[in-house]
Design a protein around this motif. Structure first.
Motif, PDB file in Angstrom:
ATOM      1  N   PHE A  85       0.829  -1.196   0.000  1.00 53.06           N
ATOM      2  CA  PHE A  85       0.000   0.000   0.000  1.00 53.06           C
ATOM      3  C   PHE A  85       0.870   1.255   0.000  1.00 53.06           C
ATOM      4  CE2 PHE A  85      -2.538  -3.355   1.922  1.00 53.06           C
ATOM      5  CZ  PHE A  85      -3.742  -3.223   1.245  1.00 53.06           C
ATOM      6  N   GLN A  86       0.243   2.377  -0.347  1.00 53.99           N
ATOM      7  CA  GLN A  86       0.948   3.646  -0.437  1.00 53.99           C
ATOM      8  C   GLN A  86       1.559   4.045   0.904  1.00 53.99           C
ATOM      9  OE1 GLN A  86      -1.503   6.626  -2.201  1.00 53.99           O
ATOM     10  NE2 GLN A  86       0.033   8.217  -2.110  1.00 53.99           N
ATOM     11  N   ASP A  87       0.856   3.744   2.006  1.00 54.31           N
ATOM     12  CA  ASP A  87       1.359   4.129   3.331  1.00 54.31           C
ATOM     13  C   ASP A  87       2.093   2.976   4.028  1.00 54.31           C
ATOM     14  OD1 ASP A  87      -0.715   2.441   3.888  1.00 54.31           O
ATOM     15  OD2 ASP A  87      -1.840   3.848   5.141  1.00 54.31           O
ATOM     16  N   TYR A  88       2.342   1.882   3.290  1.00 55.07           N
ATOM     17  CA  TYR A  88       3.095   0.705   3.736  1.00 55.07           C
ATOM     18  C   TYR A  88       2.309  -0.171   4.717  1.00 55.07           C
ATOM     19  CZ  TYR A  88       6.638   3.881   1.937  1.00 55.07           C
ATOM     20  OH  TYR A  88       7.323   4.774   1.164  1.00 55.07           O
ATOM     21  N   ALA A  89       1.425   0.423   5.558  1.00 58.99           N
ATOM     22  CA  ALA A  89       0.545  -0.338   6.456  1.00 58.99           C
ATOM     23  C   ALA A  89       1.303  -1.315   7.349  1.00 58.99           C
ATOM     24  CB  ALA A  89      -0.524  -1.077   5.634  1.00 58.99           C
ATOM     25  N   LEU A  90       2.444  -0.893   7.882  1.00 56.41           N
ATOM     26  CA  LEU A  90       3.170  -1.720   8.846  1.00 56.41           C
ATOM     27  C   LEU A  90       2.462  -1.676  10.197  1.00 56.41           C
ATOM     28  CD1 LEU A  90       6.873  -0.739   8.032  1.00 56.41           C
ATOM     29  CD2 LEU A  90       5.551  -2.660   7.147  1.00 56.41           C
ATOM     30  N   PHE A  91       2.499  -2.776  10.911  1.00 60.31           N
ATOM     31  CA  PHE A  91       1.875  -2.833  12.239  1.00 60.31           C
ATOM     32  C   PHE A  91       2.821  -2.214  13.262  1.00 60.31           C
ATOM     33  CE2 PHE A  91       0.143  -6.516   9.908  1.00 60.31           C
ATOM     34  CZ  PHE A  91      -1.193  -6.135   9.893  1.00 60.31           C
ATOM     35  N   VAL A 144      10.760  -2.701   4.222  1.00 56.28           N
ATOM     36  CA  VAL A 144      10.123  -3.695   5.092  1.00 56.28           C
ATOM     37  C   VAL A 144       8.801  -4.138   4.462  1.00 56.28           C
ATOM     38  CG1 VAL A 144       9.053  -4.120   7.336  1.00 56.28           C
ATOM     39  CG2 VAL A 144      11.201  -2.849   7.209  1.00 56.28           C
ATOM     40  N   ALA A 145       8.023  -3.169   3.960  1.00 55.28           N
ATOM     41  CA  ALA A 145       6.750  -3.509   3.323  1.00 55.28           C
ATOM     42  C   ALA A 145       6.970  -4.405   2.105  1.00 55.28           C
ATOM     43  CB  ALA A 145       6.014  -2.228   2.923  1.00 55.28           C
ATOM     44  N   LEU A 146       8.025  -4.141   1.351  1.00 56.14           N
ATOM     45  CA  LEU A 146       8.343  -4.980   0.194  1.00 56.14           C
ATOM     46  C   LEU A 146       8.714  -6.392   0.643  1.00 56.14           C
ATOM     47  CD1 LEU A 146       8.881  -5.311  -2.851  1.00 56.14           C
ATOM     48  CD2 LEU A 146      11.210  -4.477  -2.433  1.00 56.14           C
ATOM     49  N   ALA A 147       9.550  -6.491   1.672  1.00 56.32           N
ATOM     50  CA  ALA A 147       9.945  -7.813   2.187  1.00 56.32           C
ATOM     51  C   ALA A 147       8.725  -8.586   2.671  1.00 56.32           C
ATOM     52  CB  ALA A 147      10.956  -7.644   3.319  1.00 56.32           C
ATOM     53  N   ARG A 148       7.809  -7.894   3.360  1.00 55.44           N
ATOM     54  CA  ARG A 148       6.597  -8.565   3.854  1.00 55.44           C
ATOM     55  C   ARG A 148       5.721  -9.043   2.703  1.00 55.44           C
ATOM     56  NH1 ARG A 148       2.433  -5.133   7.396  1.00 55.44           N
ATOM     57  NH2 ARG A 148       2.180  -4.141   5.347  1.00 55.44           N
ATOM     58  N   ALA A 149       5.592  -8.213   1.651  1.00 56.49           N
ATOM     59  CA  ALA A 149       4.752  -8.594   0.518  1.00 56.49           C
ATOM     60  C   ALA A 149       5.325  -9.779  -0.243  1.00 56.49           C
ATOM     61  CB  ALA A 149       4.583  -7.392  -0.416  1.00 56.49           C
ATOM     62  N   GLU A 161       1.351   3.061  -5.824  1.00 57.61           N
ATOM     63  CA  GLU A 161       2.141   4.279  -5.587  1.00 57.61           C
ATOM     64  C   GLU A 161       3.151   4.055  -4.449  1.00 57.61           C
ATOM     65  OE1 GLU A 161       1.926   7.011  -7.354  1.00 57.61           O
ATOM     66  OE2 GLU A 161      -0.089   7.174  -8.194  1.00 57.61           O
ATOM     67  N   PRO A 162       4.003   3.042  -4.531  1.00 61.92           N
ATOM     68  CA  PRO A 162       4.829   2.657  -3.384  1.00 61.92           C
ATOM     69  C   PRO A 162       5.940   3.643  -3.034  1.00 61.92           C
ATOM     70  CG  PRO A 162       5.470   1.404  -5.309  1.00 61.92           C
ATOM     71  CD  PRO A 162       4.244   2.178  -5.702  1.00 61.92           C
ATOM     72  N   PHE A 163       6.265   4.584  -3.925  1.00 58.94           N
ATOM     73  CA  PHE A 163       7.378   5.495  -3.654  1.00 58.94           C
ATOM     74  C   PHE A 163       6.926   6.941  -3.445  1.00 58.94           C
ATOM     75  CE2 PHE A 163       8.619   2.293  -6.903  1.00 58.94           C
ATOM     76  CZ  PHE A 163       9.374   1.472  -6.082  1.00 58.94           C
ATOM     77  N   SER A 164       5.624   7.187  -3.466  1.00 57.21           N
ATOM     78  CA  SER A 164       5.133   8.572  -3.491  1.00 57.21           C
ATOM     79  C   SER A 164       5.357   9.312  -2.180  1.00 57.21           C
ATOM     80  CB  SER A 164       3.643   8.595  -3.858  1.00 57.21           C
ATOM     81  OG  SER A 164       2.889   7.868  -2.907  1.00 57.21           O
ATOM     82  N   ASN A 165       5.549   8.587  -1.076  1.00 63.16           N
ATOM     83  CA  ASN A 165       5.741   9.249   0.216  1.00 63.16           C
ATOM     84  C   ASN A 165       7.200   9.568   0.522  1.00 63.16           C
ATOM     85  OD1 ASN A 165       3.010   9.272   0.848  1.00 63.16           O
ATOM     86  ND2 ASN A 165       3.076   7.259   1.798  1.00 63.16           N
ATOM     87  N   LEU A 166       8.088   9.306  -0.419  1.00 63.06           N
ATOM     88  CA  LEU A 166       9.518   9.512  -0.192  1.00 63.06           C
ATOM     89  C   LEU A 166       9.994  10.797  -0.859  1.00 63.06           C
ATOM     90  CD1 LEU A 166      10.706   5.870  -0.964  1.00 63.06           C
ATOM     91  CD2 LEU A 166      10.153   6.830   1.273  1.00 63.06           C
TER      92      LEU A 166
END
Length: 345
Positions: A85-91, A144-149, A161-166
């Motif tokens: 997700f765009q915001d990575y959604a990490l716990f 981390v989000a990429l590794a989890r996915a 949009e995985p890079f838009s927040n950088l």
């Protein structure tokens, strides 16, 4: 025998009330291919991604994964699809390692730990395994989000949009790292982006979307060098456009006549080209320098040419001796000119 597409969409349509979000969308993605859904906000690309993920249901059309139809009754978790997700959604209450292991809950603990360790090493974050998300930089959180996915080895990875927040510098580095990881893992991916540069750098093919439809699909070079519409040409980069009526099979322009075979007498024609099609020529079309912009490795000259309403942009070496008020000659590579019917769009 042709390889079965990892993902195949045929005639996908979707409405939200009176709004037609998607209209007859068809697309195939081969195993190991990275395909970009490129377009402005509201064009339907994220809706299409959510339909593939099972988070939205289409009104019509067929979706197949590895040649098998997947209906709306198949829930997201049963599709073998990973999503970033765009915001990575990490716990926030889980460590980095625990976040990566989250999608591996059905596996033996030691196996899940080994997979998570391997994925974190792959994205260069092995030493961060015991940290929590709020201690990470934006680039680290993205990895981390990429590794989890990728940990469950999904048949298809969806990236919204995985890079838009950088920030720009971090985005360029993380984008290159992400592409390397996707290539190394052999992942099949569908990437949503509004950034043409990102699509050109990352994707094997691009599906350019507008108003719920795919208007052109091809490699980045196809779309950049052989656009099928003015919209496609504009979206992939700066464009100079000249319009006028066809007269005796030609369009008259400040750069001379262009052959426009197939156009009837008086038909509206649009000729277009990119700035790199221009070059300096002592005996070329006269141009006056309006502005000189230093951009590090090169200069950009904004030029005024009689008969062309908007300034032209010309990239030149940083030591070029031209400034505001200077005059020079321009030559145009006629092979790099696109000819379209002028529909006023």
């Amino acid at each position: 025998m042709p390889e079965t597409p990892r993902l195949e969409l045929a005639g996908i349509g979707c409405r939200f009330g009176a709004v037609r979000a998607l209209d007859d969308v068809s697309l195939a993605v081969a195993p190991g291919e990275i395909v970009g859904l490129l377009g402005d906000s509201g064009c339907g690309k994220s809706t299409l991604l959510r339909i593939v993920a099972g988070l939205e249901a289409p009104d019509r059309g067929v979706l197949c994964l590895d040649g098998r139809p997947v209906g709306a009754s198949v829930p997201p978790e049963a599709r073998g699809i990973g999503m970033m997700f765009q915001d990575y959604a990490l716990f926030p209450h889980l460590t980095v390692a625990e976040n990566v292991r989250f999608g591996l809950s059905g596996r033996p603990r030691r196996e899940a730990e080994a997979i998570a360790e391997g994925r974190l090493a792959q994205v260069g974050l092995g030493p961060r395994a015991g940290r929590y998300p709020d201690t990470l930089s934006g680039g680290e959180a993205q990895r981390v989000a990429l590794a989890r996915a990728l940990a469950p080895r999904p048949r298809l990875l969806l990236l919204d949009e995985p890079f838009s927040n950088l920030d720009r510098r971090t985005r360029d580095r993380v984008r290159a790292d992400t592409l390397a990881v996707l290539r190394e893992s052999g992942a099949t991916a569908l990437l949503v982006t509004h950034d043409p540069e990102e699509a050109l750098e990352v994707c094997d093919r691009i599906a350019l979307m507008r108003a719920g439809r795919i208007v052109q699909t091809g490699t980045g070079e196809d779309l950049y060098r052989r656009p099928e519409t003015p919209f496609a040409a504009r979206f992939l980069g700066h464009l100079v456009e000249l319009t006028g009526p066809a007269r005796a099979g030609v369009l008259d322009t400040p750069f001379g006549p262009f052959a426009v075979p197939g156009f009837s007498e008086g038909a509206p024609v649009r000729a277009a080209f990119r700035p790199e099609a221009l070059s300096l020529a002592a005996d070329g079309v006269p141009a006056r320098v309006l502005r000189r912009s230093y951009l590090g490795a090169w200069l950009r000259l904004d030029l005024v040419v009689e008969g062309i309403p908007a300034p032209l942009r010309l990239p030149v070496p940083p030591d070029a001796p031209y400034g505001p008020g200077s005059t020079l000659g321009l030559s145009l590579d006629r092979e790099a000119v696109f000819i379209f019917v002028d529909r006023g769009d």
